[in-house]
Design an enzyme around this catalytic site. Sequence first.
Site, PDB file in Angstrom:
ATOM      1  N   HIS A   8      50.744  93.811  43.439  1.00  0.00           N
ATOM      2  CA  HIS A   8      52.044  92.748  43.923  1.00  0.00           C
ATOM      3  C   HIS A   8      52.493  91.852  43.269  1.00  0.00           C
ATOM      4  O   HIS A   8      51.731  90.726  43.358  1.00  0.00           O
ATOM      5  CB  HIS A   8      51.965  92.327  45.761  1.00  0.00           C
ATOM      6  CG  HIS A   8      52.913  92.250  46.397  1.00  0.00           C
ATOM      7  ND1 HIS A   8      54.350  91.307  46.486  1.00  0.00           N
ATOM      8  CD2 HIS A   8      53.635  93.341  46.874  1.00  0.00           C
ATOM      9  CE1 HIS A   8      54.630  91.047  47.206  1.00  0.00           C
ATOM     10  NE2 HIS A   8      54.852  92.212  47.993  1.00  0.00           N
TER      11      HIS A   8
ATOM     12  N   HIS B 261      66.199  49.918  60.542  1.00  0.00           N
ATOM     13  CA  HIS B 261      65.641  50.959  60.769  1.00  0.00           C
ATOM     14  C   HIS B 261      66.023  51.674  59.813  1.00  0.00           C
ATOM     15  O   HIS B 261      64.942  52.848  59.625  1.00  0.00           O
ATOM     16  CB  HIS B 261      65.870  51.048  61.534  1.00  0.00           C
ATOM     17  CG  HIS B 261      65.310  50.152  63.081  1.00  0.00           C
ATOM     18  ND1 HIS B 261      64.156  50.007  62.816  1.00  0.00           N
ATOM     19  CD2 HIS B 261      66.049  49.470  64.465  1.00  0.00           C
ATOM     20  CE1 HIS B 261      63.574  49.049  64.381  1.00  0.00           C
ATOM     21  NE2 HIS B 261      64.912  48.839  64.823  1.00  0.00           N
TER      22      HIS B 261
END
EC number: 4.2.1.59
Length: 430
Positions: A336, A261
């Site tokens: 900005h 797994h």
Amino acid sequence: MSRRQHTLRTPVETRGIGLHSGEETRVRITPSPPNHGIEFVRTDIEDAPSVPASIEHQSPKDRRTRLIRGDVEVETVEHFLAAAKALGVDNLRVEMTGSEFPGIDGSALPFLDLLESGGLVEQRAEAKVLRLDEPIFVRDGNATLVALPTDKDCLTLQYVASFEEPGVDSGSYQFDITPETFRKEIAPARTFCLASEVEALQAMGLGKGATRENTVVLGDPDTKLRMKGEPVRHKMLDLLGDLSLLGSDLVAHVIATRSGHSTNAELVRRLLTIVKEKENAGLLQRDSGMDIRRILEQLPHRYPFLLIDRVIEVEGFSRAVGIKNVTINEPFFQGHFPQMPLMPGVLQLEAMAQLAGMLLLRKLEFSGKLAVLWSMDKVKLRGGVTPGDQLRLEVETVRIKGETIKVKGSGSVAGRPVCEADFMFTMIEA
């Protein structure tokens, strides 16, 4: 390879003992709308969030697949997920009264029969498909997983086993995954353990629901196999269940050697990276995607404050993925900042909030309303977003209580996290 998504025609129910917990769990499986995916719901926990069958919610656990969302977990779901993947069932709501999915006979065959008994319905949305075009390799000690491109239009699984238990036959099997092949060659294979492991597993508190009927004990002379190479075939069953956590059909040839797994999950995570790259490039869209025209139909925002260019994935009203293409022409870059243009963090958050609003409006009872943002928590700005970047936004519904909804959001650029926050919305009349 392309196909339509499917769900159940009618709800189905089952119950049984968990292989590890030994506790009984009742399960009710109901249809779900297109693009909703498979989600598990713990009905024994009040107001528990659903747990999507996604690798992003996978958490390591010995000898089984576990999914966690917040404080809610479900485990040993791989046999059921393998059956759903083999049948091409994409959208389900799975209600459980306990944390562990029933083991039944230790194989996927009962779940295959259960889903088929409810009947399958084709849905209008297209299933997402990842056709691998480059090899992917995972190694963990002696365990390896290789996913290779293929000329076929299906997933091919090949497993090479090497058991160290004396007297236990190893082997190699390869199958193209179809509903017919899965039922005949893989689904009946039961879970197993080595005879030398039994005492240690019991000391760890595992296998409380294991019996001679649902668990093969390799190296035990009293063990009778259902089919030749049953342990190897069960490894392929687990692998298919784990691959389902990708949330996409996979067209590839996957070769596993002593994989379990944990290595399965690592392969799925690497495949998910490819899926996201293709989504961002517009190469892996489903019917769940929304172009700018559909976005304008749903959101009241307009220039210069509409911050979503495309929605590339929606799962019901639980999750959405959107794209904001950042260009130097954005008006906020003028101030900005002129010498170092950066997208303001508050606008990154606003873009997430807009995507969340679109997601919540998919819920029927919220039709015709507006999602008003009234709080943000756990805000983190992790990196700059500059002209030329493609801002990938993901939002996920955490909790719905009346008209109040909590949503978790995150943003990234080329896989690099740049922002995240928890939002609270109130739905009001438009």
